[in-house]
Design a protein around this motif. Structure first.
Motif, PDB file in Angstrom:
ATOM      1  N   ASN A 144     -12.950  15.625   0.014  1.00  0.00           N
ATOM      2  CA  ASN A 144     -12.067  14.817   0.852  1.00  0.00           C
ATOM      3  C   ASN A 144     -11.455  13.702   0.018  1.00  0.00           C
ATOM      4  O   ASN A 144     -12.175  12.903  -0.593  1.00  0.00           O
ATOM      5  N   VAL A 145     -10.124  13.653   0.008  1.00  0.00           N
ATOM      6  CA  VAL A 145      -9.402  12.658  -0.790  1.00  0.00           C
ATOM      7  C   VAL A 145      -8.284  12.052   0.060  1.00  0.00           C
ATOM      8  O   VAL A 145      -7.501  12.777   0.683  1.00  0.00           O
ATOM      9  N   LEU A 146      -8.221  10.733   0.065  1.00  0.00           N
ATOM     10  CA  LEU A 146      -7.146  10.005   0.736  1.00  0.00           C
ATOM     11  C   LEU A 146      -6.401   9.185  -0.300  1.00  0.00           C
ATOM     12  O   LEU A 146      -7.006   8.394  -1.022  1.00  0.00           O
ATOM     13  N   TYR A 147      -5.087   9.372  -0.378  1.00  0.00           N
ATOM     14  CA  TYR A 147      -4.259   8.576  -1.289  1.00  0.00           C
ATOM     15  C   TYR A 147      -3.458   7.591  -0.449  1.00  0.00           C
ATOM     16  O   TYR A 147      -2.551   7.967   0.291  1.00  0.00           O
ATOM     17  N   CYS A 148      -3.785   6.298  -0.578  1.00  0.00           N
ATOM     18  CA  CYS A 148      -3.031   5.288   0.180  1.00  0.00           C
ATOM     19  C   CYS A 148      -2.677   4.095  -0.711  1.00  0.00           C
ATOM     20  O   CYS A 148      -2.567   2.973  -0.230  1.00  0.00           O
ATOM     21  N   ALA A 149      -2.509   4.337  -2.006  1.00  0.00           N
ATOM     22  CA  ALA A 149      -2.053   3.296  -2.925  1.00  0.00           C
ATOM     23  C   ALA A 149      -0.535   3.165  -2.850  1.00  0.00           C
ATOM     24  O   ALA A 149       0.169   4.149  -2.630  1.00  0.00           O
ATOM     25  N   PRO A 150      -0.004   1.957  -3.027  1.00  0.00           N
ATOM     26  CA  PRO A 150       1.459   1.761  -2.942  1.00  0.00           C
ATOM     27  C   PRO A 150       2.165   2.214  -4.211  1.00  0.00           C
ATOM     28  O   PRO A 150       1.568   2.252  -5.295  1.00  0.00           O
ATOM     29  N   PRO A 151       3.439   2.542  -4.120  1.00  0.00           N
ATOM     30  CA  PRO A 151       4.203   2.967  -5.303  1.00  0.00           C
ATOM     31  C   PRO A 151       4.532   1.828  -6.242  1.00  0.00           C
ATOM     32  O   PRO A 151       4.938   2.071  -7.378  1.00  0.00           O
ATOM     33  N   SER A 152       4.336   0.597  -5.803  1.00  0.00           N
ATOM     34  CA  SER A 152       4.746  -0.560  -6.603  1.00  0.00           C
ATOM     35  C   SER A 152       3.891  -0.790  -7.841  1.00  0.00           C
ATOM     36  O   SER A 152       4.295  -1.518  -8.749  1.00  0.00           O
ATOM     37  N   ARG A 153       2.719  -0.158  -7.909  1.00  0.00           N
ATOM     38  CA  ARG A 153       1.805  -0.434  -9.017  1.00  0.00           C
ATOM     39  C   ARG A 153       1.907   0.553 -10.172  1.00  0.00           C
ATOM     40  O   ARG A 153       1.124   0.475 -11.113  1.00  0.00           O
ATOM     41  N   THR A 154       2.821   1.494 -10.100  1.00  0.00           N
ATOM     42  CA  THR A 154       2.916   2.505 -11.154  1.00  0.00           C
ATOM     43  C   THR A 154       4.348   2.999 -11.311  1.00  0.00           C
ATOM     44  O   THR A 154       5.086   3.082 -10.326  1.00  0.00           O
ATOM     45  N   PRO A 155       4.764   3.316 -12.534  1.00  0.00           N
ATOM     46  CA  PRO A 155       6.109   3.882 -12.737  1.00  0.00           C
ATOM     47  C   PRO A 155       6.158   5.372 -12.446  1.00  0.00           C
ATOM     48  O   PRO A 155       7.236   5.961 -12.417  1.00  0.00           O
ATOM     49  N   ASP A 156       5.009   6.002 -12.251  1.00  0.00           N
ATOM     50  CA  ASP A 156       4.957   7.444 -12.012  1.00  0.00           C
ATOM     51  C   ASP A 156       4.110   7.727 -10.780  1.00  0.00           C
ATOM     52  O   ASP A 156       2.968   8.163 -10.873  1.00  0.00           O
ATOM     53  N   TYR A 157       4.694   7.448  -9.619  1.00  0.00           N
ATOM     54  CA  TYR A 157       3.962   7.588  -8.362  1.00  0.00           C
ATOM     55  C   TYR A 157       3.553   9.037  -8.112  1.00  0.00           C
ATOM     56  O   TYR A 157       2.407   9.332  -7.779  1.00  0.00           O
ATOM     57  N   ALA A 158       4.485   9.952  -8.277  1.00  0.00           N
ATOM     58  CA  ALA A 158       4.170  11.367  -8.067  1.00  0.00           C
ATOM     59  C   ALA A 158       3.086  11.833  -9.034  1.00  0.00           C
ATOM     60  O   ALA A 158       2.220  12.638  -8.684  1.00  0.00           O
ATOM     61  N   MET A 174       0.820  -1.165   0.000  1.00  0.00           N
ATOM     62  CA  MET A 174       0.000   0.000   0.000  1.00  0.00           C
ATOM     63  C   MET A 174       0.859   1.221   0.000  1.00  0.00           C
ATOM     64  O   MET A 174       1.926   1.203   0.529  1.00  0.00           O
ATOM     65  N   MET A 175       0.402   2.239  -0.631  1.00  0.00           N
ATOM     66  CA  MET A 175       1.016   3.539  -0.488  1.00  0.00           C
ATOM     67  C   MET A 175       2.490   3.421  -0.293  1.00  0.00           C
ATOM     68  O   MET A 175       3.136   2.526  -0.724  1.00  0.00           O
ATOM     69  N   GLY A 176       3.085   4.410   0.386  1.00  0.00           N
ATOM     70  CA  GLY A 176       4.497   4.320   0.629  1.00  0.00           C
ATOM     71  C   GLY A 176       4.792   3.771   1.984  1.00  0.00           C
ATOM     72  O   GLY A 176       5.908   3.843   2.466  1.00  0.00           O
ATOM     73  N   THR A 177       3.815   3.236   2.663  1.00  0.00           N
ATOM     74  CA  THR A 177       4.015   2.818   4.027  1.00  0.00           C
ATOM     75  C   THR A 177       4.768   1.507   4.101  1.00  0.00           C
ATOM     76  O   THR A 177       4.789   0.729   3.166  1.00  0.00           O
ATOM     77  N   THR A 178       5.373   1.238   5.252  1.00  0.00           N
ATOM     78  CA  THR A 178       6.089   0.005   5.452  1.00  0.00           C
ATOM     79  C   THR A 178       5.103  -1.100   5.728  1.00  0.00           C
ATOM     80  O   THR A 178       4.324  -1.031   6.663  1.00  0.00           O
ATOM     81  N   CYS A 179       5.105  -2.144   4.908  1.00  0.00           N
ATOM     82  CA  CYS A 179       4.191  -3.247   5.143  1.00  0.00           C
ATOM     83  C   CYS A 179       4.826  -4.521   4.650  1.00  0.00           C
ATOM     84  O   CYS A 179       5.788  -4.508   3.893  1.00  0.00           O
ATOM     85  N   PHE A 180       4.298  -5.654   5.067  1.00  0.00           N
ATOM     86  CA  PHE A 180       4.816  -6.945   4.681  1.00  0.00           C
ATOM     87  C   PHE A 180       3.682  -7.780   4.139  1.00  0.00           C
ATOM     88  O   PHE A 180       2.539  -7.633   4.547  1.00  0.00           O
ATOM     89  N   PRO A 181       3.968  -8.703   3.213  1.00  0.00           N
ATOM     90  CA  PRO A 181       2.911  -9.552   2.665  1.00  0.00           C
ATOM     91  C   PRO A 181       2.359 -10.480   3.726  1.00  0.00           C
ATOM     92  O   PRO A 181       3.038 -10.842   4.680  1.00  0.00           O
ATOM     93  N   THR A 182       1.119 -10.870   3.544  1.00  0.00           N
ATOM     94  CA  THR A 182       0.498 -11.798   4.476  1.00  0.00           C
ATOM     95  C   THR A 182       1.152 -13.159   4.326  1.00  0.00           C
ATOM     96  O   THR A 182       1.187 -13.740   3.245  1.00  0.00           O
ATOM     97  N   ALA A 183       1.677 -13.681   5.413  1.00  0.00           N
ATOM     98  CA  ALA A 183       2.338 -14.973   5.371  1.00  0.00           C
ATOM     99  C   ALA A 183       1.338 -16.075   5.685  1.00  0.00           C
ATOM    100  O   ALA A 183       0.286 -15.847   6.271  1.00  0.00           O
ATOM    101  N   ASN A 184       1.688 -17.317   5.321  1.00  0.00           N
ATOM    102  CA  ASN A 184       0.800 -18.443   5.557  1.00  0.00           C
ATOM    103  C   ASN A 184       1.011 -19.004   6.956  1.00  0.00           C
ATOM    104  O   ASN A 184       1.419 -20.146   7.131  1.00  0.00           O
ATOM    105  N   VAL A 185       0.777 -18.206   7.935  1.00  0.00           N
ATOM    106  CA  VAL A 185       0.903 -18.619   9.327  1.00  0.00           C
ATOM    107  C   VAL A 185      -0.479 -18.792   9.898  1.00  0.00           C
ATOM    108  O   VAL A 185      -1.333 -17.912   9.776  1.00  0.00           O
ATOM    109  N   VAL A 186      -0.735 -19.941  10.511  1.00  0.00           N
ATOM    110  CA  VAL A 186      -2.060 -20.217  11.055  1.00  0.00           C
ATOM    111  C   VAL A 186      -2.151 -19.664  12.461  1.00  0.00           C
ATOM    112  O   VAL A 186      -1.340 -19.982  13.319  1.00  0.00           O
TER     113      VAL A 186
END
Length: 336
Positions: free
Chosen positions: A134-148, A1-13
């Motif tokens: 009201n606008v919130l942008y919380c998409a990650p930079p990984s999905r586009t070559p032109d984040y800005a 997501m967005m530029g925030t620090t996050c990790f993928p969901t792991a397969n931990v039960v």
């Protein structure tokens, strides 16, 4: 997501737990009242496809027939309605019953899910026609070559009256010795780190438009975050004494909503729980909790950069916000 620090969901039960959190029904179909502008393409009953003149997001599709709908003064556009965005949508609708929430996505993959949650999904916006207070942008930079460029498109969808908030990461802060860091600490100079450059350039766009930036620490919840990533690995070649900073997804969402409601202009906020801890301390807590099906073994790294100790006392005072989960340890305790 967005530029925030996050990790993928792991397969931990996870073992059966009574996890805290109140997720209410999001299917309210009422509309907000108030000043309106004409909206020609959003629909509650199906995903919307709008055509834009730029290729910052893909794919581009022609407009499809849709019922006209006016945008209310309290309606919210969320660009990137993922885990965080959906929680923001939930809290926004809880605080302002009857308002509409619109979700801007890159693909239609999750549009049915969004519709069921009461979020009006679309693939594109048209900045000349569709204006939101009201606008919130919380998409990650990984999905586009032109984040800005994407952030600029979102800002052009803002009418400048309510709030525009861009969620970034704490990565821009220039500290890697486990030392203290707050909202006003220096950031990494442009040109040193390509990854940080992407975030800083996007932040600058938001600020140029009069919007605000929320730099978030590592996001987590029971089944998502650094702890799950480490559990899945078992053994990791990383320094155990590296300091981490965390914030629960629910707290990040409530902080974002609080900032949006205050209609700040041109400010940078910091989202964290104010209880930094080392990688080793976090995984010791996880192993001792008995709430996961796996056990973490060890960190084997002995060199490399350290972290930073975030403190967002200023943000808490200015916004008037407190965390539901004041620390990772308290989260593990409260989720029993």
């Amino acid at each position: 997501m967005m530029g925030t620090t996050c990790f993928p969901t792991a397969n931990v039960v996870l073992k059966p737990l009574k996890l805290s959190g109140n997720f209410s029904n999001l299917s309210d179909n009422a509309r907000c009242l108030g000043s309106r502008v004409k909206l020609i393409s959003f629909s509650m009953s199906k995903a919307t496809h709008l055509k834009v003149s730029r290729d910052a997001l893909s794919p581009t599709e022609e407009s499809l027939p849709s019922s006209p709908r006016a945008i209310g003064e309290h309606d919210l556009l969320i660009v990137g309605p993922g885990v965080l965005g959906r929680l923001v949508a939930q809290k926004w609708r809880q605080e302002i019953p009857g308002c509409q929430v619109y979700g801007q996505t890159v693909t239609t993959d999750h549009h049915n899910e969004l519709i069921q949650m009461g979020i009006n999904p679309s693939l594109k916006w048209t900045e000349d026609t569709h204006k939101f207070q009201n606008v919130l942008y919380c998409a990650p930079p990984s999905r586009t070559p032109d984040y800005a460029g994407n952030v600029r498109l979102a800002a052009l969808s803002w009418n400048g009256e309510g709030s525009f908030l861009f969620t970034s990461s704490s990565a821009p802060y220039d500290r890697n010795d486990n030392g203290p860091c707050d909202e006003d600490s220096p950031v990494v100079p442009i040109g040193r780190s390509p990854r940080v450059d992407v975030l800083l350039k996007a932040e600058n766009v938001a600020l140029e438009f009069g919007g605000c930036v929320l730099r978030l620490a590592g996001l987590y919840k029971a089944d998502r975050g650094a702890h799950n990533y480490y559990l899945e690995k078992g053994i990791l070649d990383s320094r155990p004494d590296h300091i981490l900073n965390l914030i629960h997804y629910e707290d990040a969402a409530s902080l974002a909503v609080a900032i949006l409601n205050k209609k700040f202009r041109g400010q940078i906020f910091l989202g964290c729980d104010n209880h930094p801890l080392s990688r080793q301390e976090m995984m010791d807590l996880v192993n001792k909790s008995g709430k996961f099906s796996k056990k973490f073994d060890k960190f084997t790294g002995t060199d490399g950069p350290l972290g930073k100790r975030l403190n967002n006392t200023k943000t808490r005072q200015v916004v008037g916000w407190e965390a539901k989960y004041p620390s990772f340890a308290r989260f593990l305790e409260s989720s029993m």
